[in-house]
Design a protein around this motif. Structure first.
Motif, short mmCIF file in Angstrom:
data_model
loop_
_atom_site.label_atom_id
_atom_site.label_comp_id
_atom_site.label_asym_id
_atom_site.label_seq_id
_atom_site.Cartn_x
_atom_site.Cartn_y
_atom_site.Cartn_z
N GLU A 137 11.32 -7.41 0.79
CA GLU A 137 12.53 -7.23 1.59
C GLU A 137 12.19 -6.72 2.99
OE1 GLU A 137 16.07 -3.94 1.82
OE2 GLU A 137 15.37 -4.52 -0.17
N LEU A 138 11.24 -5.82 3.08
CA LEU A 138 10.87 -5.24 4.37
C LEU A 138 10.07 -6.20 5.23
CD1 LEU A 138 9.98 -1.62 3.24
CD2 LEU A 138 11.74 -2.23 4.91
N GLY A 139 9.46 -7.21 4.61
CA GLY A 139 8.73 -8.21 5.38
C GLY A 139 7.28 -7.86 5.68
N ALA A 140 6.59 -7.23 4.71
CA ALA A 140 5.18 -6.90 4.89
C ALA A 140 4.35 -8.17 5.04
CB ALA A 140 4.68 -6.09 3.70
N VAL A 141 3.31 -8.10 5.86
CA VAL A 141 2.43 -9.26 6.03
C VAL A 141 1.43 -9.37 4.88
CG1 VAL A 141 2.67 -9.30 8.53
CG2 VAL A 141 0.80 -7.99 7.51
N ALA A 142 1.23 -8.27 4.14
CA ALA A 142 0.35 -8.31 2.97
C ALA A 142 0.63 -7.09 2.11
CB ALA A 142 -1.12 -8.34 3.38
N TYR A 143 0.20 -7.18 0.86
CA TYR A 143 0.41 -6.12 -0.12
C TYR A 143 -0.87 -5.99 -0.92
CZ TYR A 143 2.69 -3.75 -4.10
OH TYR A 143 3.04 -2.88 -5.08
N LEU A 144 -1.58 -4.88 -0.74
CA LEU A 144 -2.86 -4.66 -1.40
C LEU A 144 -2.69 -3.58 -2.46
CD1 LEU A 144 -5.07 -4.57 1.81
CD2 LEU A 144 -4.58 -6.53 0.35
N VAL A 145 -3.27 -3.80 -3.61
CA VAL A 145 -3.09 -2.89 -4.73
C VAL A 145 -4.36 -2.07 -4.96
CG1 VAL A 145 -2.48 -2.71 -7.17
CG2 VAL A 145 -1.47 -4.51 -5.76
N LYS A 146 -4.21 -0.74 -4.97
CA LYS A 146 -5.34 0.16 -5.25
C LYS A 146 -5.73 0.04 -6.72
CE LYS A 146 -3.74 3.76 -2.02
NZ LYS A 146 -3.23 5.14 -1.94
#
Length: 203
Positions: A95-104
């Motif tokens: 929804e916020l429009g992140a360019v990427a999402y990385l998971v720890k």
């Protein structure tokens, strides 16, 4: 040496923050770091970074709060780094429009290619270029659109995969169903969002 770009890194775990900052500086980036959301916003206003890498769950202002400000006030693109990939979190990231999402947990060797890919993608948009094939970041990583990058983050969490292996799995899923990579990524995110709905809304 010329900086590859200016990036704001925000994480309330000082060890993680130090590791990220050191690794990105070694990779050639100018890094501004903060261990809380309030400082992050002040630093972003002062230094105007080209990209922000945000932890989601922090004391005080969350990464989501910081991202909303960056988007509305400064038009600064951002990516999230989080140990959480539940359906509500994924839906909010999208929804916020992140360019990427990385998971720890991630090591810096996985984060740097993702940052390089994000910069390459953002600069491609600014330049208005329409390459005939997807550009690649240094290290050979394909530049992903927002939807594909989100889907890769979901697969990384669900199956404990590296970013590269998650992208390979997404490509195989797309090929098996005869779909394009963006279409397959969109379908995966739709399925995740459906799981996040209350049971009454799924009927």
């Amino acid at each position: 040496m010329t900086s590859k770009g200016k990036i704001l890194v925000v994480d309330d775990d000082r060890l993680v923050l130090a590791t990220l900052t050191h690794g990105l500086v070694q990779a050639g980036y100018e890094v501004i770091d903060a261990d809380n959301g309030d400082d992050a916003i002040l630093l972003a206003r002062e230094h105007r970074p080209e990209l922000a890498l945000l932890d989601i769950r922090m004391e005080g202002m969350s990464g989501f709060d910081v991202a909303a400000y960056l988007r509305e006030a400064l038009q600064t693109p951002f990516m999230f780094l989080s140990a959480f990939a539940d359906e509500d979190t994924v839906a909010k990231v999208k929804e916020l429009g992140a360019v990427a999402y990385l998971v720890k947990p991630l090591d810096i060797h996985q984060i740097v290619p993702a940052v390089e890919a994000a910069f390459a993608n953002l600069r491609g948009r600014i330049g208005g270029s329409t390459p005939t094939e997807p550009p690649r970041a240094q290290g050979g990583d394909e530049v992903l659109g927002q939807t594909e990058a989100m889907a890769v983050g979901v697969l990384m969490h669900r199956y404990s995969l590296s970013r590269r292996d998650a992208l390979t799995r997404l490509r195989r899923m797309a090929a098996a169903e005869g779909r394009s990579l963006p279409d397959q990524a969109a379908r995966l995110l739709e399925a995740v969002e459906l799981l996040a709905l209350p049971a009454t809304d799924q009927a």
